[in-house]
Design an enzyme around this catalytic site. Structure first.
Site, PDB file in Angstrom:
ATOM      1  CD1 TRP A 104      -2.035  -2.226   1.972  1.00  0.00           C
ATOM      2  CD2 TRP A 104      -2.868  -1.465   0.033  1.00  0.00           C
ATOM      3  NE1 TRP A 104      -2.985  -3.114   1.529  1.00  0.00           N
ATOM      4  CE2 TRP A 104      -3.512  -2.682   0.357  1.00  0.00           C
ATOM      5  CE3 TRP A 104      -3.228  -0.803  -1.140  1.00  0.00           C
ATOM      6  CZ2 TRP A 104      -4.496  -3.258  -0.460  1.00  0.00           C
ATOM      7  CZ3 TRP A 104      -4.204  -1.376  -1.956  1.00  0.00           C
ATOM      8  CH2 TRP A 104      -4.828  -2.574  -1.612  1.00  0.00           C
ATOM      9  CG  ASP A 173      -3.210   3.850   4.107  1.00  0.00           C
ATOM     10  OD1 ASP A 173      -4.273   3.666   4.728  1.00  0.00           O
ATOM     11  OD2 ASP A 173      -2.898   3.189   3.088  1.00  0.00           O
ATOM     12  CE  LYS A 197      -8.421  -3.250   4.100  1.00  0.00           C
ATOM     13  NZ  LYS A 197      -7.635  -2.420   3.193  1.00  0.00           N
TER      14      LYS A 197
HETATM   15  C1  LIG Z   1      -7.050  -2.060   2.134  1.00  0.00           C
HETATM   16  C2  LIG Z   1      -6.019  -1.007   2.184  1.00  0.00           C
HETATM   17  C3  LIG Z   1      -5.938  -0.010   1.200  1.00  0.00           C
HETATM   18  C4  LIG Z   1      -6.842   0.020  -0.013  1.00  0.00           C
HETATM   19  O1  LIG Z   1      -8.091   0.482   0.371  1.00  0.00           O
HETATM   20  P1  LIG Z   1      -9.246   0.781  -0.703  1.00  0.00           P
HETATM   21  O2  LIG Z   1     -10.286   1.424   0.164  1.00  0.00           O
HETATM   22  O3  LIG Z   1      -9.652  -0.531  -1.276  1.00  0.00           O
HETATM   23  O4  LIG Z   1      -8.699   1.695  -1.720  1.00  0.00           O
HETATM   24  C5  LIG Z   1      -4.984   0.975   1.356  1.00  0.00           C
HETATM   25  N1  LIG Z   1      -4.144   0.982   2.410  1.00  0.00           N
HETATM   26  C6  LIG Z   1      -4.193   0.032   3.367  1.00  0.00           C
HETATM   27  C7  LIG Z   1      -3.233   0.081   4.513  1.00  0.00           C
HETATM   28  C8  LIG Z   1      -5.121  -0.988   3.279  1.00  0.00           C
HETATM   29  O5  LIG Z   1      -5.175  -1.929   4.236  1.00  0.00           O
END
Ligand SMILES: *Cc1c(COP(=O)(O)O)cnc(C)c1O
Length: 362
Positions: A104, A173, A197
């Site tokens: 990511w 993030d 999540k």
């Molecule tokens: C799942 C995830 C993403 C991607 O998320 P989307 O909402 O599908 O774009 C980005 N960063 C992390 C750390 C993730 O776990």
């Protein structure tokens, strides 16, 4: 009515608290006496605005945010934030620092470069397959911001402590560990997280952005890509994903009122993760954790068995025992137990005892 429910260890979309799902089901046809469903009412109705404002207030309380931080809801997931962050916070002529700790983070770096932005990799764990969190960061004191991924969902690593960045705004993030533990929120310039999540259904991302960073965006930025469109209109410039925000608000209520806040949540999450890591570490090499012990994630426990055939049988027998979602990300293989906030300690105990039995017999 008895409903079939499994122990859900999916990495995202992921488990949500059962009482929240039940409440959503109960109130689906008649939302708070309106005679309409939450998916049928106006996003400008007083009922929806109350939901939106309550969700924001709960995030503010849980994280202890002060007046400098805005909380907004944006569509496009965390992946759109990979672009919106540099578009808004990284004007031409300046450079941003990124820490590369896996897929990511790599995607965030790639997206910023795609936009023609100048990005420095200030630290990376690529040399050892992203199995650890770098201890040292070569921070450029002039950087527009430092970007990191607080929890690496695929590799199973997590920042235990956040780096001191002085005057350089910290951007994170937090898609896979937001609200799983207390954080020093005042140190962050911007936090973003896809909801699916730890917060609710897919379809919305939460962005927390500090007021002083909003002035950097160029005039030419499309309306929907600028943070001020959302901060100025309380995320109601256009139609937001009302249902997703409603469920997020109910999950936040559960976190505040049933769990009792982030300290309590963190203690529960720590015990859950320790339970699975203890099984791995006591298995005499039958299970091998893939992350370095000091960098281990409390949200995503990644591990391998001796070979692919044994892993396949593990996943198959686990599924038969009602333990689902344990397959590692397709890019790395192996196994992964995602232990997000809503995954109950009972589910984790069930997994731990299944793992012990499988190691004994298998
Ligand atoms: C799942 C995830 C993403 C991607 O998320 P989307 O909402 O599908 O774009 C980005 N960063 C992390 C750390 C993730 O776990």
């Amino acid at each position: 009515m008895t409903v079939h429910r499994v122990h859900n260890f999916n990495p995202g979309p992921a488990a949500l608290p059962l009482p929240v799902l039940e409440e959503v089901r109960e109130s689906f046809l008649d939302f708070r006496g309106t005679g309409m469903s939450i998916v049928e009412i106006s996003h400008r109705s007083k009922e929806f605005e109350a939901v939106l404002n309550e969700a924001i207030a709960r995030i503010r309380r849980l994280l202890g945010l002060d007046a400098r931080h805005h909380v907004i809801f944006v569509q496009g997931g965390a992946s759109l934030q990979f672009a919106m962050v540099p578009l808004n916070l990284l004007p031409g002529g300046s450079s941003a620092d990124y820490v590369n700790t896996g897929t990511w983070a790599t995607n965030a770096i790639r997206e910023a470069r795609l936009l023609g932005k100048t990005v420095r990799v200030a630290a990376s764990s690529e040399d050892r397959e992203f199995t650890y969190i770098p201890a040292k960061i070569d921070l450029d004191p002039q950087a527009a911001y430092l970007h990191l991924t607080s929890n690496n969902t695929i590799r199973g690593t997590q920042w235990a402590r956040f780096p001191e960045t002085g005057a350089v705004p910290l951007v994170a993030d937090m898609s896979s560990d937001i609200l799983s533990r207390p954080i020093p929120a005042s140190r962050f310039g911007l936090i973003y997280a896809g909801a699916q999540k730890n917060l609710g259904p897919a379809g919305v991302a939460v962005v927390i952005v500090r007021e002083d960073l909003l002035g950097r965006a160029p005039e030419t930025l499309p309306t929907m890509l600028r943070y001020t469109t959302y901060t100025a209109k309380n995320s109601l410039y256009n139609t937001p994903p009302c249902f997703a925000i409603y469920v997020v608000e109910r999950v936040l209520a559960w976190l505040e009122e049933t769990v009792g806040g982030l300290e309590a949540m963190a203690a529960i999450n720590r015990r859950k993760a320790e339970t699975i890591y203890a099984v791995i570490d006591a298995s005499g090499g039958f299970y091998r954790g893939t992350a370095e012990p000091t960098s281990r994630s409390q949200m995503n426990v990644t591990f391998r068995l001796v070979d692919a055939a044994r892993e396949a049988r593990f996943l198959e027998e686990a599924a038969r025992a009602g333990l689902v979602g344990l397959k590692g990300h397709r890019s790395v293989g192996g196994c992964r137990a995602s232990l997000y906030n809503a995954v109950s300690p009972e589910a984790v105990e069930t997994l731990a005892s299944f793992m012990r039995d499988f190691a004994k017999n298998g």
